[in-house]
Scaffold this active site. Sequence first.
Site, PDB file in Angstrom:
ATOM      1  N   ASN A  24      13.047 -12.297  -7.752  1.00 38.00           N
ATOM      2  CA  ASN A  24      11.680 -11.143  -6.927  1.00 38.00           C
ATOM      3  C   ASN A  24      12.499 -11.310  -5.635  1.00 38.00           C
ATOM      4  O   ASN A  24      12.611 -10.286  -4.600  1.00 38.00           O
ATOM      5  CB  ASN A  24      10.508 -11.883  -6.511  1.00 38.00           C
ATOM      6  CG  ASN A  24       9.116 -11.349  -7.760  1.00 38.00           C
ATOM      7  OD1 ASN A  24       9.666 -10.591  -9.023  1.00 38.00           O
ATOM      8  ND2 ASN A  24       8.489 -12.381  -7.901  1.00 38.00           N
TER       9      ASN A  24
ATOM     10  N   HIS B  15       5.561   9.250  -9.663  1.00 32.50           N
ATOM     11  CA  HIS B  15       5.254   7.941 -10.048  1.00 32.50           C
ATOM     12  C   HIS B  15       3.725   7.776 -11.018  1.00 32.50           C
ATOM     13  O   HIS B  15       3.774   6.877 -11.542  1.00 32.50           O
ATOM     14  CB  HIS B  15       4.658   7.099  -9.008  1.00 32.50           C
ATOM     15  CG  HIS B  15       4.733   5.315  -9.620  1.00 32.50           C
ATOM     16  ND1 HIS B  15       4.107   5.041  -9.290  1.00 32.50           N
ATOM     17  CD2 HIS B  15       5.953   4.624  -9.767  1.00 32.50           C
ATOM     18  CE1 HIS B  15       3.808   3.620  -9.435  1.00 32.50           C
ATOM     19  NE2 HIS B  15       5.145   3.391 -10.001  1.00 32.50           N
TER      20      HIS B  15
ATOM     21  N   ARG C  24      -2.874  -8.153  -5.979  1.00 34.11           N
ATOM     22  CA  ARG C  24      -1.488  -8.538  -6.298  1.00 34.11           C
ATOM     23  C   ARG C  24      -0.535  -9.294  -5.225  1.00 34.11           C
ATOM     24  O   ARG C  24      -0.754 -10.187  -5.445  1.00 34.11           O
ATOM     25  CB  ARG C  24      -0.626  -8.667  -7.256  1.00 34.11           C
ATOM     26  CG  ARG C  24       0.352  -8.716  -8.198  1.00 34.11           C
ATOM     27  CD  ARG C  24       0.604  -8.516  -9.586  1.00 34.11           C
ATOM     28  NE  ARG C  24       2.087  -7.783  -8.351  1.00 34.11           N
ATOM     29  CZ  ARG C  24       3.018  -6.776  -8.818  1.00 34.11           C
ATOM     30  NH1 ARG C  24       2.353  -5.670  -9.788  1.00 34.11           N
ATOM     31  NH2 ARG C  24       3.827  -6.222  -7.896  1.00 34.11           N
TER      32      ARG C  24
END
Length: 686
Positions: free
Chosen positions: A53, A435, A564
């Site tokens: 990440n 997307h 999130r």
Amino acid sequence: MSEVVVDLSESPDRFTNRENSWLDFNARVLASAEDHRVPLLERVKFLAIFASNLDEFYMVRVAGLKRRQSMGLLVRSADGLTAAEQLTLINERAQELVDRHVKCFTDDVLPALRAEGIDIVTHDQLSTDEKHRMTEYFMQKIFPVLTPLAVDPAHPFPYISGRSLNLAAVIREPGGKIERFARVKIPPNVDRFVRLGKDRFLPLESLVAANLDSLFPGLEVVDHHPFRVTRNADLDVEEDRDEDLLQALERELARRRFGPAVRLEVTAEMDEKTLDLLTREIEVDPGDVLVVPGLLDLSSLWAIVKVDRPDLKDDPFVPGSPARLAKGDSFFDVLADGDVLLHHPYDSFATTVQTFIEQAAADPHVLAIKQTLYRTSGDSPIVHALIAAAEAGKQVVVLVEIKARFDEEANISWARALERAGCHVVYGIVGLKTHCKTALVVRQEGGTLRRYCHIGTGNYNPKTARMYEDLGLLTADPEIGADLTDLFNVLTGYSRQTEYRKLLVAPYGVRTGLVQRIEREAEHARAGRAARIIIKTNHIVDEESIDALYRASQAGVRIDLIVRTNCAVRPGVAGLSENIRVRSIVGRFLEHSRVAHFLNDDDPEVFIGSADLMHRNLDRRVEVLVRVDDPEAKATITRMVERLMADEIIGWDLQPDGTWTNSERGPLGATIDPQKEQIEHIGSGA
């Protein structure tokens, strides 16, 4: 109740900083690695995820800030910070998190692994016999692929590729005083951890370092230090040029590896002279140097996660299938009787979405299949099914988004394979990424054509469908079928349609549609009618959407946000957002589904889809949210998002000051893992 009016436009403090919010998210990932209740190899997994990440954060977000700074742009973030101020904030916080990350690995996880018979050792810790075996391995497998690159007046400083692991070697003539620098790249196509025994590993850079004298015969190796560079990996494809998009992207991909450096990682032992040389030659600011007190590149710990020790991992579970699909009937017969809601990974991707496409490919009555592909797996059963359908003579239209970040090369390869099979392949709309996750099947049934659809929140990727929590809708609803037909005409042709029946489609309709519904809830609340909003998303940073939520909160609407990662909302602020709660769930599965629920005076509207509340999703992408009208599906989604906000559910709650607190440590002491609860629900057969 009286409504408090606040002038939102003059208050940048109403937003948290986006970059700091992302770092907060990665800190929550790190907290899972630090949690001793998590199985040991799952903790290693979270350590690897944290590192991966952070790499991507620097390659994209930090790179973007640096580009703005270099161009002299004075654009401020939503919370009023300049690019330079944000970079300073990032560097300080990232160093703090990296120190935590390495401490967790070195002081906690590594000893725990050792106690379980899984060991990562240095070359100095090897026995005499092991050293002998490793020297032979090095000479046979590693030495031939190494290329030491000297730096002197005849040899310029070599290019250091992004995310490569390297050794900075300092060498000199025996007895001499003049020291020279050489760079040795650790080969990326060799296992990072060399297996010594069943579960005993040696980092490759430790093996190379121990054998540096074989690379510099006749010279003295004075010192050596590992280092790693991260480079800007964001692509800048000029889509308005009269050039084939595929060729333009391939050219830009070749250029990506030469992007400017945005981070230099070094060990704490590196001397100042070597560090000065690296920062100068790689052209990074001292503030962009991260000192790692231990192993570099812990994203490579995935190799350790794969160790065959099921006792140190999460208990396996077998995904189910919705009852109506589990009977083995034709999907077309099932969907003719009503919609089917899918919830992955609890519902198997293979027996639902994949089977739907495979049945469509094999069904002689199916005339056409149209599908969008954003990311898929290396050996994609979906792509193979589409190829089989084209070879069987069906019309197959596939929109492959070749600009999907870090999957560009794989998607180009799939696009060409589909084209060779006779599929009609398009690459989307100029200036926009496609997307959305949509599939449309057109089937001849008697004298009529019937359309069957899938719209989801996750990619058509069987691998990530086992790791990401996502929702999907299988439906034969004629209006949704008509909407998808219109949408594919937009994607493949010159249609400029912006209005749909049951879809909200970005870049024209998602923000507008959601804000209108948020404002409708505010009107209900002002009139004393039932009003509530629940939004589940990966990111919420769009100022217009957030301001609409603030106004609704001031009107008395109860608002729950399940976010999130990035969240620019400040909940619970008097006069601004006291009716807003924000929760983040971190667990075994990546919470990836997007849901928007509006109570609407007890006549709920529920949407699922691909869009997060970010500028890029709402303005620069084709995104789809579908309204779920099936009563059972709508009730299931409502129960799911309400459950995630329950007091007993383990999560992270955002405070008014921008900090996150674990609900387990809250006044009610949350005790229930919602993902485990869902798995148990499958196991019970309920």
